[in-house]
Design a protein around this motif. Structure first.
Motif, PDB file in Angstrom:
ATOM      1  N   ALA A 121       1.103  -1.009  -0.097  1.00  0.00           N
ATOM      2  CA  ALA A 121       0.019   0.124   0.223  1.00  0.00           C
ATOM      3  C   ALA A 121       0.816   1.731   0.320  1.00  0.00           C
ATOM      4  CB  ALA A 121      -0.708   0.008   1.639  1.00  0.00           C
ATOM      5  N   HIS A 140       1.073   5.627   0.777  1.00  0.00           N
ATOM      6  CA  HIS A 140       0.438   6.688   1.751  1.00  0.00           C
ATOM      7  C   HIS A 140       0.762   7.341   1.570  1.00  0.00           C
ATOM      8  CE1 HIS A 140      -0.745   3.250   5.104  1.00  0.00           C
ATOM      9  NE2 HIS A 140      -0.440   2.601   4.600  1.00  0.00           N
ATOM     10  N   SER A 167      -2.786  11.476   7.972  1.00  0.00           N
ATOM     11  CA  SER A 167      -3.494  10.884   7.130  1.00  0.00           C
ATOM     12  C   SER A 167      -3.791  10.825   5.983  1.00  0.00           C
ATOM     13  CB  SER A 167      -3.973   8.987   7.790  1.00  0.00           C
ATOM     14  OG  SER A 167      -3.263   8.087   6.615  1.00  0.00           O
ATOM     15  N   MET A 201      -4.353   6.415   2.020  1.00  0.00           N
ATOM     16  CA  MET A 201      -4.116   4.625   1.859  1.00  0.00           C
ATOM     17  C   MET A 201      -4.550   4.190  -0.008  1.00  0.00           C
ATOM     18  SD  MET A 201      -3.740   1.409   1.934  1.00  0.00           S
ATOM     19  CE  MET A 201      -5.043   0.989   2.811  1.00  0.00           C
ATOM     20  N   GLY A 210      -1.235  -1.877   6.574  1.00  0.00           N
ATOM     21  CA  GLY A 210      -2.358  -1.298   4.946  1.00  0.00           C
ATOM     22  C   GLY A 210      -2.676  -0.131   5.488  1.00  0.00           C
ATOM     23  N   GLN A 211      -3.166  -0.595   6.521  1.00  0.00           N
ATOM     24  CA  GLN A 211      -4.029   0.557   7.139  1.00  0.00           C
ATOM     25  C   GLN A 211      -3.833   1.646   6.843  1.00  0.00           C
ATOM     26  OE1 GLN A 211      -7.667  -0.008   5.528  1.00  0.00           O
ATOM     27  NE2 GLN A 211      -7.133  -1.836   4.921  1.00  0.00           N
ATOM     28  N   ALA A 212      -4.823   3.366   6.918  1.00  0.00           N
ATOM     29  CA  ALA A 212      -4.638   4.034   7.304  1.00  0.00           C
ATOM     30  C   ALA A 212      -4.002   3.810   9.225  1.00  0.00           C
ATOM     31  CB  ALA A 212      -5.402   5.230   7.465  1.00  0.00           C
ATOM     32  N   GLN A 213      -2.498   5.040   8.986  1.00  0.00           N
ATOM     33  CA  GLN A 213      -2.142   5.078  10.133  1.00  0.00           C
ATOM     34  C   GLN A 213      -2.257   6.584  11.376  1.00  0.00           C
ATOM     35  OE1 GLN A 213       1.762   4.417  10.645  1.00  0.00           O
ATOM     36  NE2 GLN A 213       1.744   2.689   9.507  1.00  0.00           N
ATOM     37  N   PHE A 254      -1.437   9.272  13.438  1.00  0.00           N
ATOM     38  CA  PHE A 254      -0.106   9.446  14.652  1.00  0.00           C
ATOM     39  C   PHE A 254      -0.523  10.776  15.655  1.00  0.00           C
ATOM     40  CE2 PHE A 254       3.673   8.236  11.404  1.00  0.00           C
ATOM     41  CZ  PHE A 254       2.584   7.840  10.964  1.00  0.00           C
TER      42      PHE A 254
END
Lengths: 108, 112
Positions: free
Chosen positions: A31, A33, A45, A48, B98-101, B103
């Motif tokens: 993936a 980002h 974010s 993604m 793989g998913q949005a992180q 912060f």
């Protein structure tokens, strides 16, 4: 050589301009980002992606898996878009690698 | 905003002293990460966790250890701080790789 290359490093635009930031990576990923880091340091974010294109408001992100390339576009840019935009790639082993960032300044 | 806090937010310490940074989440996400951010290097992964007591090394793990005894807390320890560990440390969480992180606000650490 960084595994994730961003261009340009710095970008100055006038309010209203269409902006493109590019990201290239060297090996297969799970993936990609796009992150935004505000002048105060906070990181958000944005997208993604594993294929195709995503849109959120004035932001559009695309990825071409075959060419190992992604772009982040900002339409009708505004001074509040001024930030550092970071591209990051994720691998199947959970590792993440980040680009050095693109510093965007939008002038009124 | 995802519920992630980091403590302390700022710390100044001396070379050779132990330092522990805490990341706390209220989202019940399985994955937690520690990064450092330095000028010229961008963000680099130090360690990550994929569950309670399950951790693994990242790109720049030397000199750091981590622990995760419960879902909500991920601790980063510098056993003997060095000046090269002066940096801004970010914690992040995600539901799966793989998913949005998401912060945390970051911790600025200065080692004199």
């Amino acid at each position: 050589k960084n595994e994730v290359e961003q261009s340009p490093q710095n970008l100055t635009a006038q309010e209203g301009e269409f902006i493109t930031i590019n990201c290239s990576y060297s090996v297969g990923i799970s993936a990609l980002h796009w992150l935004q880091q505000h002048p105060g340091g906070g990181i958000v974010s944005l997208f993604m992606l594993s294929s195709g294109k995503k849109k959120h408001g004035r932001l559009i992100a695309t990825i071409n898996i075959q060419e190992k390339h992604s772009s982040l576009h900002i339409t009708a840019s505004h001074p509040r878009d001024s930030a550092v935009y970071i591209c990051a790639v994720g691998y199947n082993n959970n590792d993440m690698r980040f680009g050095a960032g693109t510093r965007l300044t939008v002038k009124p | 905003d995802a519920g992630i806090t980091q403590s302390p937010r700022h710390k100044v310490t001396e070379t050779g002293t132990p330092v522990t940074l805490r990341c706390h989440q209220t989202e019940n996400h399985r994955y937690m990460y520690w990064y450092r951010q330095d000028p010229g290097h961008g963000l680099r992964l130090i360690h990550y966790s994929y569950g309670v007591k399950d951790t693994d090394k990242g790109e720049v793990s030397d000199g750091y250890s981590v622990s995760r005894s419960k879902t909500e807390d991920f601790l980063l320890t510098l056993e003997s701080a060095t000046s090269s560990q002066t940096s801004v440390y970010f914690c992040a969480i995600s539901e799966s790789p793989g998913q949005a992180q998401y912060f945390g606000p970051g911790t600025r650490l200065t080692v004199l």
